[in-house]
Design a protein around this motif. Structure first.
Motif, short mmCIF file in Angstrom:
data_model
loop_
_atom_site.label_atom_id
_atom_site.label_comp_id
_atom_site.label_asym_id
_atom_site.label_seq_id
_atom_site.Cartn_x
_atom_site.Cartn_y
_atom_site.Cartn_z
N LEU A 87 0.96 -1.12 -0.09
CA LEU A 87 0.11 0.01 0.00
C LEU A 87 0.87 1.33 0.00
CD1 LEU A 87 -2.81 -1.28 2.32
CD2 LEU A 87 -2.95 -0.85 -0.03
N ILE A 88 1.90 1.05 0.76
CA ILE A 88 2.88 2.37 0.73
C ILE A 88 3.57 2.45 -0.76
CG2 ILE A 88 5.13 3.23 1.49
CD1 ILE A 88 4.73 1.97 4.07
N THR A 89 3.85 1.41 -1.23
CA THR A 89 4.34 1.57 -2.62
C THR A 89 3.11 2.08 -3.66
OG1 THR A 89 5.71 -0.51 -2.32
CG2 THR A 89 5.24 0.17 -4.54
N ARG A 90 2.09 1.52 -3.54
CA ARG A 90 0.77 2.22 -4.22
C ARG A 90 0.82 3.76 -4.07
NH1 ARG A 90 -5.16 -0.45 -4.10
NH2 ARG A 90 -5.10 0.47 -2.23
N GLN A 91 0.90 4.22 -2.64
CA GLN A 91 0.65 5.58 -2.69
C GLN A 91 1.97 6.62 -3.11
OE1 GLN A 91 -1.71 7.44 -1.15
NE2 GLN A 91 -2.76 5.71 -0.30
N TYR A 92 3.13 5.82 -3.08
CA TYR A 92 4.25 6.58 -4.05
C TYR A 92 4.06 6.45 -5.35
CZ TYR A 92 6.24 8.27 0.40
OH TYR A 92 6.97 8.97 1.59
N ASN A 93 3.58 5.56 -5.84
CA ASN A 93 3.53 5.30 -7.33
C ASN A 93 2.64 6.43 -7.67
OD1 ASN A 93 3.76 4.15 -9.83
ND2 ASN A 93 1.89 3.35 -9.63
N GLN A 94 1.53 6.77 -7.03
CA GLN A 94 0.30 7.85 -7.20
C GLN A 94 1.22 9.11 -7.06
OE1 GLN A 94 -2.53 6.73 -8.55
NE2 GLN A 94 -4.06 6.63 -7.08
N LEU A 95 2.01 9.36 -6.05
CA LEU A 95 2.66 10.59 -5.76
C LEU A 95 3.41 11.07 -7.02
CD1 LEU A 95 3.41 10.26 -2.04
CD2 LEU A 95 1.78 12.04 -3.33
N VAL A 96 4.07 9.96 -7.60
CA VAL A 96 5.11 10.24 -8.76
C VAL A 96 4.16 10.50 -9.82
CG1 VAL A 96 6.60 9.08 -10.72
CG2 VAL A 96 6.78 8.64 -8.06
N GLN A 97 3.20 10.10 -10.07
CA GLN A 97 2.17 10.46 -11.43
C GLN A 97 1.83 11.79 -11.11
OE1 GLN A 97 -0.29 7.32 -12.71
NE2 GLN A 97 0.16 6.17 -11.07
N VAL A 98 1.31 12.26 -9.64
CA VAL A 98 0.83 13.53 -9.50
C VAL A 98 2.11 14.75 -9.72
CG1 VAL A 98 -0.33 15.11 -7.81
CG2 VAL A 98 -1.13 12.66 -8.07
N SER A 99 3.35 14.31 -9.18
CA SER A 99 4.32 15.03 -9.25
C SER A 99 4.77 15.48 -10.83
CB SER A 99 5.56 14.63 -8.65
OG SER A 99 6.69 15.32 -8.95
N GLU A 100 4.58 14.23 -11.67
CA GLU A 100 4.93 14.45 -13.05
C GLU A 100 3.90 15.36 -14.01
OE1 GLU A 100 5.12 10.54 -14.55
OE2 GLU A 100 7.09 10.04 -14.00
N MET A 101 2.54 15.29 -13.48
CA MET A 101 1.55 16.12 -13.98
C MET A 101 1.54 17.37 -13.57
SD MET A 101 -1.72 13.34 -14.03
CE MET A 101 -2.92 14.08 -14.95
N LEU A 102 1.91 17.68 -12.42
CA LEU A 102 2.27 19.05 -12.11
C LEU A 102 3.39 19.66 -12.70
CD1 LEU A 102 1.76 18.60 -8.03
CD2 LEU A 102 0.22 19.89 -9.53
N THR A 103 4.42 19.13 -12.88
CA THR A 103 5.41 19.54 -13.73
C THR A 103 4.95 19.95 -15.07
OG1 THR A 103 6.96 18.10 -12.44
CG2 THR A 103 7.95 19.04 -14.45
N GLU A 104 4.00 19.14 -15.64
CA GLU A 104 3.74 19.30 -16.80
C GLU A 104 2.47 20.64 -17.08
OE1 GLU A 104 2.32 15.56 -18.33
OE2 GLU A 104 4.23 14.92 -18.34
N GLY A 105 2.10 20.86 -15.73
CA GLY A 105 1.24 22.18 -15.67
C GLY A 105 -0.24 21.80 -15.72
N ALA A 106 -0.46 20.42 -15.22
CA ALA A 106 -1.76 19.92 -15.00
C ALA A 106 -2.51 20.40 -13.69
CB ALA A 106 -1.83 18.38 -15.01
N ASP A 107 -3.77 20.84 -13.85
CA ASP A 107 -4.51 21.37 -12.76
C ASP A 107 -5.19 20.30 -12.18
OD1 ASP A 107 -6.93 20.67 -14.03
OD2 ASP A 107 -7.45 22.65 -14.93
N PRO A 108 -5.59 20.57 -10.82
CA PRO A 108 -6.14 19.54 -9.98
C PRO A 108 -7.34 18.66 -10.60
CG PRO A 108 -5.95 21.54 -8.63
CD PRO A 108 -5.56 21.73 -9.87
N HIS A 109 -8.11 19.53 -11.53
CA HIS A 109 -9.27 18.92 -11.97
C HIS A 109 -9.00 17.71 -13.13
CE1 HIS A 109 -13.34 18.31 -13.61
NE2 HIS A 109 -12.84 18.31 -15.12
N LYS A 110 -7.87 17.84 -13.84
CA LYS A 110 -7.20 16.89 -14.83
C LYS A 110 -6.42 15.90 -13.99
CE LYS A 110 -4.23 16.85 -18.68
NZ LYS A 110 -3.46 17.62 -19.87
N ILE A 111 -6.09 16.25 -12.91
CA ILE A 111 -5.22 15.05 -12.26
C ILE A 111 -6.25 14.01 -11.69
CG2 ILE A 111 -3.93 14.69 -10.02
CD1 ILE A 111 -2.47 17.16 -10.45
N THR A 112 -7.39 14.81 -11.06
CA THR A 112 -8.51 14.17 -10.73
C THR A 112 -9.15 13.17 -11.49
OG1 THR A 112 -9.12 15.57 -8.95
CG2 THR A 112 -10.96 14.15 -9.50
#
Length: 343
Positions: A258-283
């Protein structure tokens, strides 16, 4: 490499059979020690014994002691006092602490008890290396009965009987889905199974979606909170949450997964934030509630993207360490939490 394929035999089934056999035959041990990590079963079989031994409303022949009221001298007097107009005198002692010490105390007086009297100990802490346990386990007058959490198949069958009450239709995957969601604490499982049954009673059918919609998931909630504490380098909070997971009997490999799954999600969120995605798109991409997305974004602010990638590598290494026998699952989970805090 360690051999993890061999499983220790679960003593629970034999413990349950012993008590049922004694009740059916009416032939009881003078002393019972009920213990183990499954408190639900300890309490259930304690109550079964008391119901079989004590007549309704008979307070003269039944005495109970807790950790606060336990007194060896008083218990001894109860042990040697004959029952009054009854078949048995029953003494219940809960959390005496005797079985975590080396002194035999009142246990050395078993032979002085009348065969009409029954002393029941219910204990959380039992050290099998100490004299009290050794004395009882070797005595023909006593029964030491351990109750561990049943395996997944036994739990699933038990949950199924609760869910299917009243001819309720239950999808085959529901019991295991419920266990995965709630954890294998039997008391919590029973509460959630009853709630699920009652909620779906009018429709007459229980599906996996009902489990997702209705039942609490304390394990995933605590994992999420733990990752948040780790990101803030709050070691005290993170380790406290891990201790809570241990109390919920969450397996170390489940914690790592479960920790691995959480950090996998965080990596994806971090990449999308770097690309300029807003919270709605990430959701929309993660298919999570918006408040969960905002929590992910908040956690990401505590890391640089390479740090999250490093954290994910740590998680995968922890999983590998267990599977290759380098570390036990407990050590791997604990090391992972401590190491993630240092990033």
């Amino acid at each position: 490499m360690a051999d993890y394929s061999k499983k220790k035999k679960n003593p629970t089934t034999e413990s349950m059979k012993t008590i049922r056999s004694h009740i059916e035959s009416g032939s009881f041990s003078r002393i019972y020690l009920l213990y183990g990590d499954e408190q639900y079963l300890v309490n259930q079989y304690r109550d079964m014994l008391i119901k079989a031994l004590v007549n309704d409303g008979d307070t003269m022949n039944y005495t109970s002691y807790t950790s606060d009221t336990f007194n060896p001298d008083s218990v001894y007097q109860d042990m040697i006092t004959m029952p009054f107009l009854a078949e048995h005198r029953t003494i219940l002692v809960e959390e005496s602490g005797l079985f975590d010490k080396s002194e035999e105390s009142i246990l050395s007086s078993i032979s002085e008890m009348s065969d009409t009297n029954v002393l029941i100990f219910c204990e959380t802490k039992v050290d099998k290396r100490k004299k009290p346990y050794s004395l009882l386990s070797k005595s023909e007058l006593s029964s030491c009965l351990e109750f561990q959490t049943p395996d997944i198949d036994t739990l699933s069958k038990w949950v199924s009987t609760i869910l299917a009450e009243g001819e309720m239709k239950v999808k085959m995957t529901v019991p295991e889905k419920l266990i995965a969601t709630v954890g294998n604490d039997m008391n919590m499982l029973k509460n959630e199974a009853v709630k699920l049954h009652d909620y779906c009673m009018e429709r007459g059918e229980i599906t996996d979606k009902d489990v997702t919609d209705i039942c609490v998931n304390p394990v995933e909630d605590k994992i999420f909170d733990m990752c948040e504490a780790i990101s803030r380098k709050d070691s005290k909070k993170a380790l406290s949450l891990y201790n809570d997971l241990c109390i919920l009997k969450t397996k170390p490999m489940t914690v790592i997964f479960l920790i691995t799954r959480q950090y996998n999600q965080l990596v994806q969120v971090s990449e999308m934030l770097t690309e300029g995605a807003d919270p709605h798109k990430i959701t929309s991409y993660l298919k999570t509630p918006e408040f969960v997305t905002r929590k992910y974004i908040s956690i990401c602010k505590n890391y640089k993207h390479p740090d999250l990638l490093h954290a994910l590598d740590m998680c995968q290494q922890a999983d590998l360490n267990v599977k290759t026998g380098r570390l036990t699952d407990v050590n791997a989970a604990e090391n992972l939490i401590v190491n993630l805090i240092t990033i």
